[in-house]
Structures are given as structure tokens and as C-alpha cells.
Scaffold this motif. Structure first.
Motif, mmCIF file in Angstrom:
data_model
loop_
_atom_site.group_PDB
_atom_site.id
_atom_site.type_symbol
_atom_site.label_atom_id
_atom_site.label_comp_id
_atom_site.label_asym_id
_atom_site.label_seq_id
_atom_site.Cartn_x
_atom_site.Cartn_y
_atom_site.Cartn_z
ATOM 1 N N HIS A 42 0.650 -1.292 -0.123
ATOM 2 C CA HIS A 42 0.780 -0.113 0.673
ATOM 3 C C HIS A 42 0.657 1.677 -0.394
ATOM 4 C CE1 HIS A 42 0.401 1.374 4.093
ATOM 5 N NE2 HIS A 42 1.197 -0.193 3.757
ATOM 6 N N ASP A 147 -9.141 -1.702 -2.598
ATOM 7 C CA ASP A 147 -9.303 -0.643 -1.448
ATOM 8 C C ASP A 147 -10.789 0.507 -2.396
ATOM 9 O OD1 ASP A 147 -7.740 0.392 -2.198
ATOM 10 O OD2 ASP A 147 -7.118 1.646 -0.301
ATOM 11 N N TYR A 187 -9.710 -1.275 5.409
ATOM 12 C CA TYR A 187 -10.979 -1.439 4.751
ATOM 13 C C TYR A 187 -12.002 -1.090 5.427
ATOM 14 C CZ TYR A 187 -7.245 -2.745 1.508
ATOM 15 O OH TYR A 187 -6.049 -3.331 1.261
#
Length: 548
Positions: A42, A147, A187
Motif C-alpha cells: 500500500h 480498497d 478497509y
């Protein structure tokens, strides 16, 4: 000719770029794949995540040991909680990517049967299971924009991946990467306008590790700029290198955007005999901000979120409510790239520090009835005393209904002052801002070119870019410090603290003039008691104190 890329993944044939996997630990990535691990990558938007995934895909496939496919599941976002529609879109996208990567389509024929046999909440797992069984090499799946999925669709995808985990590698992908802006722990399961308390971590508790793609280092920024110099002969001054690094702190999109603006978008910069200066980088920064480029506009959009406001508002006010900030909100804002990755909560770089208050007052600034020419003396110098006196009158008359317009009402007085100053100073100079938790104040540094008044444009009273660069580089700048504090203690104690802070900031900035603005938000105080002007001194520093 190659150029600095600001849109989409990098291509070394078209763009100046750094090898994507050099920015990660490639050996660690390969170890995780070999060890049959599922993990998360990420990073904030436009930092190079997709480029890294493409590079990993190509590396694994070129080895001949793996069958690796990349898929972007953002196509399922518009379906929101309609899992059936989302799953069809995601599986169709996966089939297209597999065909483009492998030269064949191994899964289209499986989709209809999988949907019928397993339904929308099992179709993805069914397709991956059958594909893994049929494929002679271990399957590796790279899932991008995970996401971006909404509500039930996100939960369904995560749980199908978790359900097949125990069957790897013969009956499910050997290794899997979930890639997005946020870590899997955050999330949030969104449904409509609300957000449930369930988080993705509970739906995907099989991740081995979360990796974050970082910003460029100072060395990497210089390496990128040198690629342009080596290919075109156009040099950057050492000050330009330092300025670009300082203003961006290595944020990849900002680095590329400033360099592109200075070398390609700017007409003077397209002359390869023209050396790129620090002033050209600062002029490029202002152009990006004025145009509200998509990257910066997306950043501004995030400011409307409650989770972001709870973190950013105390930064703008100096941190008096810092104890109310939730740790998970801070981590969320770090994941978005608005805050530095580690240490005390601090805005990630000077450009974001500039953009945030300007975006929060963008509409209001345009409505403030002030002109630059009203505050420029005959010799071209800025009359800051007159400007602050005008703001003091404006604040007394209009502050109550103007502050109510702001989403960030606690920071309203500071934002209104910055909007007022920006409206005037943008006509010739610029403002640099410093703020953060625990500072107890907001520091503003006004930089005004020392130029003759006939260099100002008639009407708008603005300095053109070339004159601005010359003024900053040759004639120098006038520097004015404006320190903002909200009164939470006794007036004299607040002033004493503010004088010390203002004098220290004047020293650091080598400012010729210092001003301390005290906002008193006590509802029981009359305006006659709040409004004052005093001349104070601390050591060899003369400081004007303005009560509001």
C-alpha cells in the motif's frame, strides 16, 4: 524524447524513471512469493504502486517458474453492494488481463459456470481454484485498487480469497498481493453514506505482512533529474535540486510534476540552453496549485472527510485539541499521504502544507473584495501594516458569518486571515506556512519581491513569471513574519509566549518585520476589548501585536 511522467504507470521507453522494484526490497518480494505468502502493498495515490506491480509481474513471468497476472478491480466499484454485477465485471477484467499477459484466455470459459455453480459470493474463488488446478506453474495474482471496492463486494472478495487460502498452491494461487492506498486493517466496509465498524482485517486475516512503497529519497530525486540533463544537456542548478527536494520531500507525483512544468510546460524551460533555477521550480509549484491539478484536487477532496478533518484541524490551529485526535485516524491520514510516515503528526511536505489552507478557503478567497494595488507603495514595496489593519477591520465586521462558511470552524480565524493575505499577496509575492500539533500557533512568512512598481501589471497588479524570477534571484525578497495565536490563557501571557515565538521565527527566516496576531474567541468579550494594536520589542526585534 523522454519526459517526466505524471499519469499512470511508468514506461522506461517514454519516461524518466527509477527501476520500480529498486524502490522495494525485491529479494523480500521474491521470498514472500516463494514462501506462498499472501501480503499487502500500500501507498498513497500516484507514488508508483502499479508500476511496481507490473515490474513484479514481468519479473516472475520471465523466470518461467510462475504464472503471474495483474488485475485492477476498480471496475467493480460502481456496482457498490451489487455483488453479482461487481463479480461479473471483476472476472471479465481478470480474463482480459490474463489474455494480454499470457497470450491466451484461460478463464473466460469458466466464468459463466462458476457463477451458476458457486453464485456471486463464490465465483471468484471457483475460477481461481479451477485455473490453479489447470495451470502447470504456480499461479500468482496481483490485485490492484482493492480498497476501491464498496461494502458487500469488498467483503465477498476478501472472504473468497481467504476461503481458498488453504488449497494453495495446487488448488489456489500460491501467492497473492492486495494493493491499494490503505492497509488491509483499514478497509472500512462502506454502505451508502455510512461506514460500518467492521474492518477488512477481520475478513482477510491471512496476510503475512504489509509493505509500504515509500517516497523518493533525495538521491533518487537527483538521479531522476540527471536523466533529463544527460539526455538533453539542460542543467538544474544545485539550488533547484535542493528546492525541488525540500518542497516535495520526494513525493513521486510532485517531483515529476514540478520537473515537467519547469522543463516542458514552461516556454522558457523548453529552451535546453536555459538552466533550471530554484525560482523556476517555485514558479512551477505556483502554477500547479493555481491550476488545481488532479492530484492536488483529489487531496483537497479528502479534506472533507470527518476522519481527515479530525486530524488536520488541530494542525491548522496549533494543536490545542491534539489530545482528541484518534490514533487510527492519524494512521488513516498517514496512509493517504497527507502526513509524514513517522514521528509527530506533521503535513507530509511544504506543497501540501500550502495547498490545504488554500483549498479550504478557495471559494471564500475569491469573494474577498481586496486588490493588491491598494497595499503596494510607490517604490513597489508591500505595506503590510496597512494590510493587517484592513484585515482587522474586515474581521471585526465580517468574521462571524464568514467563519460559519468553513467546514473547519475551529480553524476559521486562521483560515480567514490566510485567505485575506493570499488574496492580496498572490498579486506579486507568496506565502509560506508552518503549522502542526503542539506548536500552539501558525507561522506565516510573506515573501515580496523588491521590484519597482512599474514592473507590476496594470489592472491586476501582478508580477509576470519572468519578472518574478528575476526579482527573486537578483533584487532579493522582503520577508515579513506573521504569527497567529488563539488566546486560551491570559492576554499578557499569550502575548509574551507569542513574542518569543515570533522573534525566534524572525531569526530563522531573517525577516525584516514581525507581526503577532492574537485571536480572542471569548463570546463574552466585546469587540472594543478584542481589537487593539501594540508595538512591542524582544531583544533587538520590533514586533507589532494585533488583537482580533
Amino acid at each position: 524524447m523522454r519526459f517526466f511522467n505524471t499519469t499512470g504507470p511508468v514506461d522506461a521507453a517514454d519516461h524518466y524513471c527509477l527501476p520500480p522494484l529498486d524502490r522495494l526490497d525485491a529479494d523480500e518480494l521474491l521470498r514472500l512469493v516463494t514462501a506462498k505468502r499472501y501480503f499487502v502493498l500500500h501507498a498513497p495515490r500516484q507514488t508508483g504502486k502499479t508500476s511496481a506491480l507490473f515490474a513484479l509481474r514481468d519479473l516472475l513471468n520471465s523466470s518461467g517458474d510462475y504464472c503471474c497476472v495483474y488485475v485492477n478491480v476498480e471496475v467493480g466499484q460502481s456496482a457498490r453492494n451489487d455483488v453479482q454485477s461487481a463479480m461479473r465485471a471483476i472476472l471479465a477484467q481478470l480474463a482480459r488481463e490474463a489474455e494480454l499477459t499470457l497470450g491466451e484466455d484461460p478463464i473466460s470459459g469458466l466464468v459463466a459456470d462458476a457463477l451458476e455453480v458457486a453464485g456471486p459470493h463464490g465465483a471468484l474463488g471457483e475460477v481461481l481454484s479451477r485455473w490453479s488446478v489447470a495451470e502447470s506453474r504456480p499461479l500468482v495474482l496481483l490485485i490492484d485498487e482493492i480498497d476501491s471496492l464498496i461494502g458487500d463486494t469488498l467483503v465477498s472478495v476478501l472472504r473468497q480469497l481467504r476461503a481458498g487460502y488453504a488449497r494453495r498452491p495446487e488448488g489456489f494461487p500460491q501467492s497473492l498481493v492486495l494493493c491499494g492506498v490503505r492497509d488491509v486493517r483499514d478497509y472500512r466496509i462502506q454502505t451508502g453514506v455510512s461506514t460500518a465498524v467492521t474492518t477488512g482485517g477481520s475478513a482477510f486475516n491471512i496476510k503475512a505482512v504489509s509493505l509500504r512503497l515509500g517516497d523518493f529519497t533525495a538521491h533518487e530525486v537527483s538521479e531522476l533529474l540527471m536523466q533529463h540533463t544527460e539526455e538533453t544537456g539542460q542543467a538544474f542548478t544545485s539550488e533547484a535540486h535542493a528546492t525541488l527536494w525540500h518542497q516535495t520531500c520526494g513525493q513521486p507525483w510532485l517531483v515529476n510534476a514540478l520537473a515537467y512544468e519547469a522543463c516542458f510546460a514552461n516556454k522558457a524551460g523548453r529552451d535546453r540552453s536555459h538552466t533550471i533555477s530554484a525560482e523556476a521550480i517555485m514558479a512551477a509549484q505556483e502554477q500547479l496549485i493555481i491550476r488545481r491539478e488532479t492530484h492536488l484536487d483529489q487531496l483537497a477532496f479528502r479534506l472533507r472527510e470527518d476522519r481527515v478533518r479530525r486530524v488536520v484541524e488541530p494542525l491548522l490551529t496549533g494543536g490545542e485539541t491534539a489530545h482528541l485526535v484518534r490514533p487510527d485516524d492519524i494512521e488513516y491520514v498517514r496512509d493517504l499521504g497527507l502526513l509524514k510516515r513517522a514521528g509527530p503528526a506533521e503535513i507530509a511536505n511544504p506543497i501540501y502544507r500550502e495547498v490545504i489552507p488554500r483549498e479550504l478557503v478557495h471559494g471564500e478567497e475569491a469573494m474577498i473584495p481586496q486588490r493588491t494595488s491598494w497595499y503596494v507603495r510607490a517604490d513597489g514595496k508591500l505595506n503590510l501594516d496597512k494590510l493587517l489593519a484592513a484585515f482587522q477591520s474586515f474581521f471585526r465586521e465580517h468574521s462571524e458569518h464568514w467563519v460559519e462558511r468553513f467546514d473547519y470552524k475551529e480553524a476559521g480565524p486562521q483560515l480567514l486571515l490566510q485567505a485575506f493575505l493570499q488574496r492580496v499577496v498572490n498579486g506579486g509575492g507568496r506565502i509560506e506556512r508552518e503549522y502542526g500539533l503542539g506548536r500552539g500557533r501558525t507561522d506565516l512568512l510573506i515573501l515580496w519581491p523588491e521590484v519597482e512598481v512599474n514592473q507590476l501589471k496594470s489592472g491586476a497588479a501582478e508580477i509576470n513569471q519572468e519578472a518574478s524570477e528575476n526579482a527573486a534571484g537578483e533584487a532579493g525578497l522582503s520577508r515579513f513574519v506573521v504569527e497567529c495565536k488563539v488566546r486560551h490563557k491570559g492576554l499578557e501571557r499569550t502575548i509574551a509566549e507569542g513574542l518569543t515565538q515570533t522573534a525566534a521565527y524572525m531569526d530563522r527566516c531573517d525577516a525584516s518585520s514581525g507581526h503577532l496576531v492574537i485571536f480572542d474567541r471569548s463570546p463574552d468579550m466585546t469587540w472594543d476589548d478584542k481589537i487593539f494594536r501594540r508595538e512591542e520589542s524582544l531583544g533587538d526585534k520590533s514586533i507589532t501585536v494585533w488583537g482580533m
